[in-house]
Design a protein around this motif. Structure first.
Motif, PDB file in Angstrom:
ATOM      1  N   LEU A 317       7.992  51.962  29.433  1.00 49.95           N
ATOM      2  CA  LEU A 317       7.651  50.547  29.266  1.00 49.95           C
ATOM      3  C   LEU A 317       7.793  50.097  27.818  1.00 49.95           C
ATOM      4  CD1 LEU A 317       6.434  47.853  30.282  1.00 49.95           C
ATOM      5  CD2 LEU A 317       4.180  48.820  29.795  1.00 49.95           C
ATOM      6  N   LEU A 318       7.244  50.875  26.890  1.00 52.17           N
ATOM      7  CA  LEU A 318       7.254  50.415  25.503  1.00 52.17           C
ATOM      8  C   LEU A 318       8.654  50.463  24.896  1.00 52.17           C
ATOM      9  CD1 LEU A 318       5.384  49.204  23.460  1.00 52.17           C
ATOM     10  CD2 LEU A 318       5.025  51.468  22.489  1.00 52.17           C
ATOM     11  N   VAL A 319       9.478  51.419  25.310  1.00 52.93           N
ATOM     12  CA  VAL A 319      10.856  51.444  24.812  1.00 52.93           C
ATOM     13  C   VAL A 319      11.595  50.174  25.217  1.00 52.93           C
ATOM     14  CG1 VAL A 319      13.103  52.574  25.024  1.00 52.93           C
ATOM     15  CG2 VAL A 319      11.053  53.952  24.668  1.00 52.93           C
ATOM     16  N   TRP A 320      11.447  49.763  26.471  1.00 52.42           N
ATOM     17  CA  TRP A 320      12.135  48.548  26.918  1.00 52.42           C
ATOM     18  C   TRP A 320      11.518  47.299  26.291  1.00 52.42           C
ATOM     19  CZ3 TRP A 320      16.771  48.739  28.243  1.00 52.42           C
ATOM     20  CH2 TRP A 320      17.282  49.775  29.020  1.00 52.42           C
ATOM     21  N   ALA A 321      10.196  47.300  26.093  1.00 54.65           N
ATOM     22  CA  ALA A 321       9.562  46.156  25.432  1.00 54.65           C
ATOM     23  C   ALA A 321      10.077  46.014  24.006  1.00 54.65           C
ATOM     24  CB  ALA A 321       8.038  46.326  25.433  1.00 54.65           C
ATOM     25  N   ASP A 322      10.223  47.131  23.304  1.00 55.59           N
ATOM     26  CA  ASP A 322      10.724  47.071  21.929  1.00 55.59           C
ATOM     27  C   ASP A 322      12.199  46.687  21.908  1.00 55.59           C
ATOM     28  OD1 ASP A 322      10.438  47.566  19.023  1.00 55.59           O
ATOM     29  OD2 ASP A 322      11.864  49.175  19.428  1.00 55.59           O
ATOM     30  N   THR A 323      12.957  47.124  22.900  1.00 57.56           N
ATOM     31  CA  THR A 323      14.374  46.738  22.971  1.00 57.56           C
ATOM     32  C   THR A 323      14.505  45.231  23.144  1.00 57.56           C
ATOM     33  OG1 THR A 323      14.949  48.887  23.944  1.00 57.56           O
ATOM     34  CG2 THR A 323      16.544  47.105  24.201  1.00 57.56           C
ATOM     35  N   LEU A 324      13.661  44.653  23.987  1.00 57.90           N
ATOM     36  CA  LEU A 324      13.647  43.194  24.130  1.00 57.90           C
ATOM     37  C   LEU A 324      13.242  42.523  22.824  1.00 57.90           C
ATOM     38  CD1 LEU A 324      11.971  42.743  27.639  1.00 57.90           C
ATOM     39  CD2 LEU A 324      14.353  42.266  27.049  1.00 57.90           C
ATOM     40  N   ALA A 325      12.227  43.085  22.158  1.00 63.14           N
ATOM     41  CA  ALA A 325      11.712  42.477  20.935  1.00 63.14           C
ATOM     42  C   ALA A 325      12.771  42.403  19.836  1.00 63.14           C
ATOM     43  CB  ALA A 325      10.500  43.269  20.433  1.00 63.14           C
ATOM     44  N   ARG A 326      13.645  43.405  19.770  1.00 63.80           N
ATOM     45  CA  ARG A 326      14.613  43.437  18.667  1.00 63.80           C
ATOM     46  C   ARG A 326      15.963  42.813  19.024  1.00 63.80           C
ATOM     47  NH1 ARG A 326      18.245  47.792  19.346  1.00 63.80           N
ATOM     48  NH2 ARG A 326      17.548  49.382  20.838  1.00 63.80           N
ATOM     49  N   THR A 327      16.162  42.441  20.288  1.00 65.67           N
ATOM     50  CA  THR A 327      17.474  41.927  20.669  1.00 65.67           C
ATOM     51  C   THR A 327      17.484  40.501  21.211  1.00 65.67           C
ATOM     52  OG1 THR A 327      17.254  42.914  22.886  1.00 65.67           O
ATOM     53  CG2 THR A 327      18.355  44.233  21.183  1.00 65.67           C
ATOM     54  N   VAL A 328      16.399  40.063  21.831  1.00 70.13           N
ATOM     55  CA  VAL A 328      16.419  38.757  22.512  1.00 70.13           C
ATOM     56  C   VAL A 328      16.717  37.622  21.546  1.00 70.13           C
ATOM     57  CG1 VAL A 328      15.000  37.079  23.749  1.00 70.13           C
ATOM     58  CG2 VAL A 328      14.941  39.481  24.415  1.00 70.13           C
ATOM     59  N   PHE A 329      16.110  37.652  20.368  1.00 67.83           N
ATOM     60  CA  PHE A 329      16.313  36.584  19.385  1.00 67.83           C
ATOM     61  C   PHE A 329      17.100  37.072  18.175  1.00 67.83           C
ATOM     62  CE2 PHE A 329      12.401  35.384  21.659  1.00 67.83           C
ATOM     63  CZ  PHE A 329      12.790  34.136  22.125  1.00 67.83           C
ATOM     64  N   PRO A 331      19.483  37.466  15.212  1.00 68.41           N
ATOM     65  CA  PRO A 331      19.055  38.539  14.307  1.00 68.41           C
ATOM     66  C   PRO A 331      17.563  38.560  13.982  1.00 68.41           C
ATOM     67  CG  PRO A 331      19.968  36.757  13.032  1.00 68.41           C
ATOM     68  CD  PRO A 331      20.119  36.349  14.480  1.00 68.41           C
ATOM     69  N   ARG A 332      16.788  37.614  14.503  1.00 68.59           N
ATOM     70  CA  ARG A 332      15.347  37.670  14.274  1.00 68.59           C
ATOM     71  C   ARG A 332      14.720  38.641  15.260  1.00 68.59           C
ATOM     72  NH1 ARG A 332      12.659  31.877  13.279  1.00 68.59           N
ATOM     73  NH2 ARG A 332      11.133  33.297  12.359  1.00 68.59           N
ATOM     74  N   GLU A 333      13.587  39.211  14.856  1.00 73.48           N
ATOM     75  CA  GLU A 333      12.940  40.231  15.676  1.00 73.48           C
ATOM     76  C   GLU A 333      11.488  39.857  15.937  1.00 73.48           C
ATOM     77  OE1 GLU A 333      11.613  44.805  14.944  1.00 73.48           O
ATOM     78  OE2 GLU A 333      13.743  44.333  14.639  1.00 73.48           O
ATOM     79  N   LEU A 334      11.082  39.967  17.192  1.00 78.30           N
ATOM     80  CA  LEU A 334       9.690  39.714  17.556  1.00 78.30           C
ATOM     81  C   LEU A 334       8.856  40.971  17.349  1.00 78.30           C
ATOM     82  CD1 LEU A 334       9.895  37.825  20.977  1.00 78.30           C
ATOM     83  CD2 LEU A 334       9.105  36.873  18.814  1.00 78.30           C
ATOM     84  N   PRO A 335       7.588  40.837  16.973  1.00 78.58           N
ATOM     85  CA  PRO A 335       6.687  41.990  17.041  1.00 78.58           C
ATOM     86  C   PRO A 335       6.566  42.446  18.497  1.00 78.58           C
ATOM     87  CG  PRO A 335       5.744  40.258  15.682  1.00 78.58           C
ATOM     88  CD  PRO A 335       6.949  39.666  16.362  1.00 78.58           C
ATOM     89  N   VAL A 336       6.625  43.732  18.711  1.00 81.11           N
ATOM     90  CA  VAL A 336       6.620  44.239  20.086  1.00 81.11           C
ATOM     91  C   VAL A 336       5.296  43.936  20.785  1.00 81.11           C
ATOM     92  CG1 VAL A 336       5.769  46.540  19.466  1.00 81.11           C
ATOM     93  CG2 VAL A 336       7.189  46.243  21.507  1.00 81.11           C
ATOM     94  N   GLY A 337       4.210  43.753  20.015  1.00 77.03           N
ATOM     95  CA  GLY A 337       2.928  43.417  20.629  1.00 77.03           C
ATOM     96  C   GLY A 337       2.960  42.095  21.371  1.00 77.03           C
ATOM     97  N   ILE A 338       3.803  41.163  20.916  1.00 78.85           N
ATOM     98  CA  ILE A 338       3.951  39.886  21.619  1.00 78.85           C
ATOM     99  C   ILE A 338       4.595  40.110  22.977  1.00 78.85           C
ATOM    100  CG2 ILE A 338       5.114  37.645  21.568  1.00 78.85           C
ATOM    101  CD1 ILE A 338       4.788  37.622  18.571  1.00 78.85           C
ATOM    102  N   VAL A 339       5.608  40.969  23.021  1.00 76.57           N
ATOM    103  CA  VAL A 339       6.309  41.243  24.279  1.00 76.57           C
ATOM    104  C   VAL A 339       5.377  41.942  25.265  1.00 76.57           C
ATOM    105  CG1 VAL A 339       8.258  42.433  25.340  1.00 76.57           C
ATOM    106  CG2 VAL A 339       8.526  41.361  23.100  1.00 76.57           C
ATOM    107  N   THR A 340       4.619  42.936  24.806  1.00 80.65           N
ATOM    108  CA  THR A 340       3.721  43.634  25.736  1.00 80.65           C
ATOM    109  C   THR A 340       2.650  42.694  26.279  1.00 80.65           C
ATOM    110  OG1 THR A 340       2.319  44.408  23.898  1.00 80.65           O
ATOM    111  CG2 THR A 340       4.082  45.861  24.639  1.00 80.65           C
ATOM    112  N   ALA A 341       2.200  41.738  25.459  1.00 76.83           N
ATOM    113  CA  ALA A 341       1.220  40.766  25.942  1.00 76.83           C
ATOM    114  C   ALA A 341       1.843  39.831  26.973  1.00 76.83           C
ATOM    115  CB  ALA A 341       0.652  39.962  24.777  1.00 76.83           C
TER     116      ALA A 341
END
Length: 361
Positions: A317-329, A331-341
């Motif tokens: 779960l966390l690997v995919w959440a972090d993959t979303l966090a670093r790729t969806v936006f 070149p900007r990157e979301l903190p992975v805690g936002i994605v898990t929430a």
């Protein structure tokens, strides 16, 4: 004519598994572990390929094989650097952190008999965050893991002291004490940031407090991985003792378990585990809260089944959440805690609805 009425003895339920299928219909543990390991390996290989540089799974596998000394064809040095120095440490750190948070949540929910427990319950994560932020703002990042450990342990000691203030130690009082300590540590963190952080350090600290794996290195992999392996092994071996807590302290003591010693030994291990996770990733929520419930529906309440499967599920779960966090936006990157929430809240809402009438209510 005299009739007899038979009253069925209620079956004990576990707070981490609100609705589980009968034992005869559950998949065997070796199959669950095999599927989990296969899913984790595939997740790691695929997640490393995702990013601005165009990589294939074969190239990733060859790069890893080269560094492991296997007889494979080396890849382009540029791609090898991307895989080995940048993406793979981050993905493996994410997997270790996800596994650690899931384990911590499952143990806390069992020890406190509280289905809403997670690594934040006793102020552990807030204490670790306070310690880590204290060294971040003074520019001594090398001491961050140690400061997080110390912060988590200090929070645990403060929680135990407050919970024992009336001479006895009950799970409900420990929860309330943990909430108080958590708020105190959060206030301390805010004060440290307000008083000392300047310039771009605000943004760096905020990103870390929301959870981020952007700075992961092989050192991060070692810290999180060793913590998960050591603590995970201990708690899995203590699975039968954790099962006994589902029936209450009195029943556990009747089975020959030293209740206080077992509870606080395991809580101390969870504090160490939480400190290690926070040190390398910052504060990431909902993984430790949601995963034990979701996995418990497949494995049942027995911890020898629940814990290893929850660890594998948390890693994926966390690997995919972090993959979303670093790729969806990008070149900007979301903190992975936002994605898990964002993922965890709706999933937890569904689990709550399905858990109506069970041990959750």
């Amino acid at each position: 004519m005299t009739g007899t009425t038979t009253t069925a003895t209620p079956r004990a339920t576990h707070p981490t598994a609100p609705a589980t299928p009968p034992a005869s219909r559950r998949a065997p543990l070796p199959l669950l572990l095999a599927v989990g390991v296969a899913a984790l390996v595939a997740t790691v290989l695929v997640a490393v390929t995702i990013g601005p540089a165009d990589l294939s799974v074969g190239e990733v596998a060859r790069s890893i094989g080269t560094h492991l000394g296997l007889p494979v064809t080396p890849v382009d040095p540029r791609f090898d650097a991307i895989v080995w120095e940048l993406r793979l440490p981050r993905v493996l750190t994410g997997a270790a952190v996800g596994a650690g948070l899931a384990l911590a949540g499952a143990v806390m929910q069992s020890l406190t008999r509280n289905p809403l427990a997670d690594p934040y319950l006793l102020g552990l994560s807030s204490g670790a965050s306070l310690g880590a932020v204290a060294v971040l703002v003074v520019g001594v990042a090398v001491l961050l893991p140690v400061a997080a450990f110390v912060g988590a342990m200090a929070a645990l000691v403060a929680t135990l002291a407050l919970a024992r203030s009336q001479g006895t130690l009950a799970p409900g009082r420990a929860v309330l004490a943990g909430l108080a300590v958590s708020q105190l540590a959060a206030a301390g963190t805010s004060f440290v940031i307000f008083w000392t952080a300047t310039g771009d350090s605000y943004r760096e600290i905020l990103s870390w407090l929301l959870g981020s794996l952007a700075g992961a290195t092989w050192t991060s992999v070692a810290i999180a991985g060793v913590a998960v392996l050591v603590v995970g092994t201990v708690v899995v071996l203590a699975g039968q003792r954790l099962d006994a807590f589902a029936f209450g302290d009195t029943s556990a003591a009747a089975l020959g378990i030293d209740v206080d010693r077992t509870r606080w030994t395991l809580m101390t291990l969870v504090a160490l585990l939480t400190g290690a996770m926070v040190a390398v990733s910052g504060a990431i929520g909902f993984v430790g809260l949601v995963l034990p419930h979701a996995v418990g529906a497949l494995t049942g309440p027995a911890h020898r089944r629940l814990l290893p499967v929850a660890a594998l599920a948390g890693a994926v779960l966390l690997v995919w959440a972090d993959t979303l966090a670093r790729t969806v936006f990008d070149p900007r990157e979301l903190p992975v805690g936002i994605v898990t929430a964002l993922v965890g809240v709706p999933v937890f809402a569904v689990l709550l609805r399905r858990g109506r009438g069970s041990a959750w209510t």
